[in-house]
Design a protein around this motif. Sequence first.
Motif, PDB file in Angstrom:
ATOM      1  N   LEU A  59      58.902  54.658  54.558  1.00  0.00           N
ATOM      2  CA  LEU A  59      58.986  55.981  53.927  1.00  0.00           C
ATOM      3  C   LEU A  59      58.203  56.995  54.742  1.00  0.00           C
ATOM      4  N   GLU A  60      58.836  58.130  55.014  1.00  0.00           N
ATOM      5  CA  GLU A  60      58.128  59.260  55.647  1.00  0.00           C
ATOM      6  C   GLU A  60      57.879  60.316  54.594  1.00  0.00           C
ATOM      7  N   HIS A  61      56.623  60.747  54.485  1.00  0.00           N
ATOM      8  CA  HIS A  61      56.279  61.813  53.530  1.00  0.00           C
ATOM      9  C   HIS A  61      55.011  62.514  53.993  1.00  0.00           C
ATOM     10  N   ARG A  62      55.075  63.803  54.086  1.00  0.00           N
ATOM     11  CA  ARG A  62      53.915  64.629  54.468  1.00  0.00           C
ATOM     12  C   ARG A  62      53.198  64.074  55.700  1.00  0.00           C
ATOM     13  N   GLY A  63      53.982  63.732  56.715  1.00  0.00           N
ATOM     14  CA  GLY A  63      53.401  63.279  57.974  1.00  0.00           C
ATOM     15  C   GLY A  63      52.930  61.837  57.980  1.00  0.00           C
ATOM     16  N   GLN A  64      53.061  61.156  56.841  1.00  0.00           N
ATOM     17  CA  GLN A  64      52.664  59.737  56.798  1.00  0.00           C
ATOM     18  C   GLN A  64      53.888  58.859  56.929  1.00  0.00           C
ATOM     19  N   ARG A  65      53.687  57.659  57.442  1.00  0.00           N
ATOM     20  CA  ARG A  65      54.733  56.633  57.425  1.00  0.00           C
ATOM     21  C   ARG A  65      54.188  55.420  56.703  1.00  0.00           C
ATOM     22  N   LEU A  66      54.884  55.023  55.630  1.00  0.00           N
ATOM     23  CA  LEU A  66      54.454  53.875  54.837  1.00  0.00           C
ATOM     24  C   LEU A  66      55.484  52.772  54.935  1.00  0.00           C
ATOM     25  N   SER A  67      55.024  51.544  55.168  1.00  0.00           N
ATOM     26  CA  SER A  67      55.944  50.408  55.118  1.00  0.00           C
ATOM     27  C   SER A  67      55.481  49.447  54.031  1.00  0.00           C
ATOM     28  N   GLN A  68      56.305  48.414  53.817  1.00  0.00           N
ATOM     29  CA  GLN A  68      56.193  47.443  52.717  1.00  0.00           C
ATOM     30  C   GLN A  68      56.686  48.104  51.420  1.00  0.00           C
ATOM     31  N   SER A  69      57.753  47.553  50.884  1.00  0.00           N
ATOM     32  CA  SER A  69      58.382  48.163  49.700  1.00  0.00           C
ATOM     33  C   SER A  69      57.375  48.315  48.556  1.00  0.00           C
ATOM     34  N   ALA A  70      56.487  47.342  48.386  1.00  0.00           N
ATOM     35  CA  ALA A  70      55.520  47.426  47.281  1.00  0.00           C
ATOM     36  C   ALA A  70      54.574  48.609  47.468  1.00  0.00           C
ATOM     37  N   VAL A  71      54.145  48.819  48.709  1.00  0.00           N
ATOM     38  CA  VAL A  71      53.226  49.928  49.004  1.00  0.00           C
ATOM     39  C   VAL A  71      53.948  51.266  48.797  1.00  0.00           C
ATOM     40  N   ILE A  72      55.202  51.305  49.208  1.00  0.00           N
ATOM     41  CA  ILE A  72      55.986  52.542  49.028  1.00  0.00           C
ATOM     42  C   ILE A  72      56.135  52.849  47.532  1.00  0.00           C
ATOM     43  N   MET A  73      56.486  51.822  46.755  1.00  0.00           N
ATOM     44  CA  MET A  73      56.655  52.040  45.306  1.00  0.00           C
ATOM     45  C   MET A  73      55.331  52.415  44.650  1.00  0.00           C
ATOM     46  N   ASP A  74      54.262  51.777  45.087  1.00  0.00           N
ATOM     47  CA  ASP A  74      52.921  52.075  44.570  1.00  0.00           C
ATOM     48  C   ASP A  74      52.581  53.545  44.855  1.00  0.00           C
TER      49      ASP A  74
END
Length: 206
Positions: A59-74
């Motif tokens: 997931l890209e949001h506000r300049g961040q990139r998050l991976s792992q579906s659980a972390v994205i949902m969290d």
Amino acid sequence: MSEFRLHCFGESGNSYKAALMLELCALDWEPIKVEFFKGETRGPKYKEEVNAMGEAPVLEHRGQRLSQSAVIMDYLSGLTGKFGWHSEDERRELYRWILFDNHKFTANIATLRYLVTLMKTPANDVTKFLEGRVNTAMKVVEAHLAKHDFMAFERVTIADFSLCGYLFYGDELPFEITPNVKAWTERIRALPGWKHPYDLMPRALV
Ligand SMILES: N[C@@H](CCC(=O)N[C@@H](CS)C(=O)NCC(=O)O)C(=O)O
């Protein structure tokens, strides 16, 4: 450009977990197709620029990139206040199911479907082993859902989205979904705004 951008592909149940969360939270998001079957996630460019772990979703949001579906949902639950926990005890219970899902449920289901359905691998010792692992994990979820409407609590949470990630692929699943699990997926399907993975994300296998 949308506020949220999800690197994903339709065949990916792990991506679906994040896509479903974005959709059910009615967020402004768009999918960015990952060419998984052309090896994009394994290449150096993807690992350098998108995710060093070589996986979707991201997931890209506000300049961040998050991976792992659980972390994205969290992350999305924290932003929206939806589908999360309300106490420390709840947080632990929710993550107990998400970790079980990542290790025992999704991991085996996704690998079995990949080999049997997508790669058309003939039955062998590995596919038989995975079938056994899927059935064992399915029995755990089946027994839990005999007494509960949803997984972590009596309301829908990101634990449900994690566990259901691969269960809407119908004929692509080379195993039986047990009755209580099937009924639970129907409760998820009935949530306002629910969409099938192929209606949320572009397919990479054509
Ligand atoms: N635990 C991770 C699993 C992610 C995952 O395995 N994604 C698959 C696609 S469904 C992937 O990108 N695999 C790349 C590879 O194994 O080479 C999550 O929940 O996001």
